[in-house]
Write an enzyme that holds these catalytic residues in place. Structure first.
Site: not given
Ligand code: ATP
Length: 316
Positions: A11, A99-101, A105, A107-108, A141
């Site tokens: 998102k 892409p991470v971090a 969102a 991981g969410s 989220d």
């Protein structure tokens, strides 16, 4: 029991306003959240034991109980102990494309996919609102990630009202591999610098929220007016992240104003996105910024707004 493959989209925030403090220590927010087509894929199947297993070969993604997908599976085991005792554990494979971090969102979304997948696999029959109520226990989220599309989010971000679906807008995402922004740091710093302007009483929060609901951006979304949407993007967290990470600010300025509908940082960053009216424009804009900033740590993705949340791709 069936196994499921699910699509877990990222998102962006078209709007993020920090209104005030909440008694639970979180910030009171008004956001407009928007799904994009860039997505992870999750394969969820029963494990041979009572354990939860996470498989992911991305170096920044943990495979232990700190993974949000693991926490989502654990929550389902805790809430439905009899079903869990009967069916056993869960094995989750994450193909990480988001892409991470990055303020996207990722991981969410993975946690949302696990809730949807286990609901199917264990034939629990939970409705979307019931799943979103569980999701809110895991993170602000996550309820949005389940339903996706375009939505106005209030409270901590967990109270959702759907807005008209937006399509035909393309997105260029740009992110430095070597910059990561801690979300708690961004909110804490914002509080240190701007808490004097916070509204904390229920009446003030209500009227501020109502103002955003009737704002020009919500109006532009209802008319699918892409140019206005681009002009009216807002993210309060830019006020603390851009001064601390000048490269992110320079990246934002590198997007040619005449060729994009608008540019903004997503969430707590450091991803910067630009909205474009066509795919060819988005590709051309990406190339222009790439020519201007040759740093090999800078990565780009071209994607599109999406009206979907978690989707079931296949079941076996
Ligand atoms: P948000 O926009 O919700 O703040 P984000 O996009 O900035 O999230 P994520 O990609 O969700 O950030 O990752 C944040 C941290 O969470 C990472 O540092 C990572 O180690 C950890 N993490 C836990 N589970 C996951 C997961 N399934 N996918 C990605 N990161 C995860």
């Amino acid at each position: 029991m069936h196994s499921y493959s699910l699509i877990s989209p990222a998102k962006i925030n078209l709007y993020l306003e920090i209104i005030g403090d909440r008694p639970d220590g979180f910030h009171e927010l008004v956001m407009i959240l928007q799904s994009i087509e860039l997505a992870d894929r999750l394969d969820i199947k029963p494990s041979d034991t009572q354990d939860i297993y996470i498989h992911c070969d991305h170096p920044q993604v943990p495979t232990d109980e700190t993974n949000l997908a693991y926490r989502a599976a654990q929550l389902m085991c805790d809430v439905f102990p009899d079903v869990y005792a009967n069916y056993g554990g869960v094995s989750i494979k994450i193909e990480k494309n988001i892409p991470v971090a990055a303020g996207l969102a990722g991981g969410s979304g993975n946690a949302a996919a696990v809730l949807v997948g286990i609901n199917m696999m264990w034939e629990l029959g939970l409705t979307q609102p019931e799943l979103q109520e569980l999701a809110a226990k895991l993170g602000s989220d996550i309820p949005f990630c389940i339903s996706g599309g375009t939505a106005i989010a209030t409270g901590r971000g967990e109270k959702l009202d759907a807005l008209k679906d937006l399509d035909n807008i393309w997105v260029v995402l740009a992110k430095y591999d070597n910059i990561s922004v801690s979300t708690p740091w961004a909110y804490k710093t914002y509080r240190q610098q701007y808490s004097e302007s916070y509204v904390s009483d229920a009446e003030g929060i209500k009227s501020r929220t109502a103002k955003v609901r009737s704002s020009p951006l919500v109006h532009a979304i209802s008319y699918k007016d892409s140019s206005k949407i681009g002009e009216l993007l807002n993210n309060d967290l830019e006020k603390v992240v851009l001064p601390e990470y000048p490269q992110v600010g320079e990246l934002k300025s590198a997007f040619p104003a005449q060729d994009v509908l608008g540019t903004m940082m997503s969430g707590s960053g450091p991803t910067v996105f630009a909205l474009c009216e066509s795919e060819s424009k988005a590709i051309a804009v990406k190339q222009q910024v790439r020519t201007q900033i040759t740093d090999p740590q800078l990565n780009f993705w071209v994607t599109k707004l999406s009206s979907s949340g978690i989707q079931i791709q296949s079941s076996t």
